[in-house]
Design a protein around this motif. Structure first.
Motif, PDB file in Angstrom:
ATOM      1  N   UNK A  40      59.026  49.154  10.074  1.00  0.00           N
ATOM      2  CA  UNK A  40      58.213  48.512   9.031  1.00  0.00           C
ATOM      3  C   UNK A  40      58.318  49.207   7.675  1.00  0.00           C
ATOM      4  N   UNK A  41      58.850  50.405   7.638  1.00  0.00           N
ATOM      5  CA  UNK A  41      59.238  51.143   6.432  1.00  0.00           C
ATOM      6  C   UNK A  41      58.101  51.584   5.507  1.00  0.00           C
ATOM      7  N   UNK A  42      57.153  50.717   5.193  1.00  0.00           N
ATOM      8  CA  UNK A  42      56.121  51.050   4.205  1.00  0.00           C
ATOM      9  C   UNK A  42      54.751  51.065   4.875  1.00  0.00           C
ATOM     10  N   UNK A  43      53.977  52.105   4.585  1.00  0.00           N
ATOM     11  CA  UNK A  43      52.653  52.292   5.185  1.00  0.00           C
ATOM     12  C   UNK A  43      51.609  52.492   4.093  1.00  0.00           C
ATOM     13  N   UNK A  44      50.407  51.952   4.355  1.00  0.00           N
ATOM     14  CA  UNK A  44      49.324  51.931   3.376  1.00  0.00           C
ATOM     15  C   UNK A  44      48.034  52.474   3.978  1.00  0.00           C
ATOM     16  N   UNK A  45      47.278  53.178   3.164  1.00  0.00           N
ATOM     17  CA  UNK A  45      45.957  53.645   3.583  1.00  0.00           C
ATOM     18  C   UNK A  45      45.022  53.562   2.386  1.00  0.00           C
ATOM     19  N   UNK A  46      43.910  52.864   2.566  1.00  0.00           N
ATOM     20  CA  UNK A  46      42.867  52.718   1.550  1.00  0.00           C
ATOM     21  C   UNK A  46      41.576  53.213   2.177  1.00  0.00           C
ATOM     22  N   UNK A  47      40.991  54.258   1.599  1.00  0.00           N
ATOM     23  CA  UNK A  47      39.754  54.830   2.121  1.00  0.00           C
ATOM     24  C   UNK A  47      38.627  54.550   1.140  1.00  0.00           C
ATOM     25  N   UNK A  48      37.529  54.017   1.674  1.00  0.00           N
ATOM     26  CA  UNK A  48      36.308  53.782   0.905  1.00  0.00           C
ATOM     27  C   UNK A  48      35.248  54.762   1.395  1.00  0.00           C
ATOM     28  N   UNK A  49      34.361  55.188   0.509  1.00  0.00           N
ATOM     29  CA  UNK A  49      33.276  56.064   0.957  1.00  0.00           C
ATOM     30  C   UNK A  49      32.114  56.035  -0.012  1.00  0.00           C
ATOM     31  N   UNK A  50      30.997  56.443   0.506  1.00  0.00           N
ATOM     32  CA  UNK A  50      29.832  56.773  -0.302  1.00  0.00           C
ATOM     33  C   UNK A  50      29.548  58.229   0.000  1.00  0.00           C
ATOM     34  N   UNK A  51      29.695  59.115  -0.998  1.00  0.00           N
ATOM     35  CA  UNK A  51      29.478  60.537  -0.730  1.00  0.00           C
ATOM     36  C   UNK A  51      28.036  60.805  -0.299  1.00  0.00           C
TER      37      UNK A  51
END
Length: 198
Positions: free
Chosen positions: A171-182
């Motif tokens: 699949x060659x391309x990898x993505x990660x999106x992290x959301x947070x409330x500190x």
């Protein structure tokens, strides 16, 4: 279980959303493939000839914030610690050629955030593979109900995003999106080992 039809283009893309119980909830990017079996041999390994474009975090947060505004949610702020965590995890998935919310030995997002010392009240992540640039993966996340809820979650205040490329994996391309409330000083962590609602 019936299999959804394959997309018209030769591109193979996948996304996963983190379920509310912190277990994996596989979902098809763009509603095009059935990933419950996890059998990549049946999915094919063809990728788009479109060139990979690394994510620009400033452009990504601007696009996500515009989308959140249309849903009545407040803006997210780029967080350098979350950005580093997202980039590193995208790189780990690319190196392994595997998309997972709990890739060994790094573990699930709660462990990864604790490892880097990020105190969160609540957090979540969207991941994906095969999408060649941010506009593609953003559209895939918008079309998936769980990913869409995550991007519009009004309680989240910060985000980090990363992408990685490995031409030697299917699949060659990898993505990660992290959301947070500190988590503020003296505030407890979210309910359960990992508080996420989508």
């Amino acid at each position: 279980m019936p299999r959804p039809s394959l997309p018209f283009s030769p591109v193979r893309r996948r996304i996963l959303a983190l379920a509310s119980t912190a277990s994996l909830l596989p979902l098809a990017g763009c509603g095009s493939l059935d990933f419950l079996s996890g059998d990549k041999a049946k999915l094919g390994t063809t990728v788009s000839s479109k060139a990979y474009r690394p994510v620009d975090p400033a452009q990504a947060v601007a696009a996500i914030n515009a989308y959140r505004a249309s849903a009545g949610s407040g803006p997210l702020t780029l967080d350098s610690t979350l950005g580093r965590a997202a980039r590193e995890y995208a790189e780990h998935m690319a190196a392994a050629g595997k998309m997972s919310h709990a890739l060994d030995p790094y573990g699930p997002i709660d462990r990864r955030l604790k490892t880097i010392g990020y105190a969160y009240a609540t957090a979540g992540e969207n991941i994906g593979e095969g999408y060649r640039d941010f506009p593609e993966v953003f559209e895939g996340w918008k079309r998936s109900p769980a990913h869409d809820r995550g991007m519009k979650d009004p309680e989240m205040t910060h985000m980090g995003i990363g992408s990685a490329y490995n031409p030697n994996v299917p699949y060659q391309v990898y993505w990660c999106l992290i959301f947070a409330k500190p988590r503020g000083a003296g505030q407890p962590a979210g309910t359960g080992p990992f508080a996420v609602r989508w």
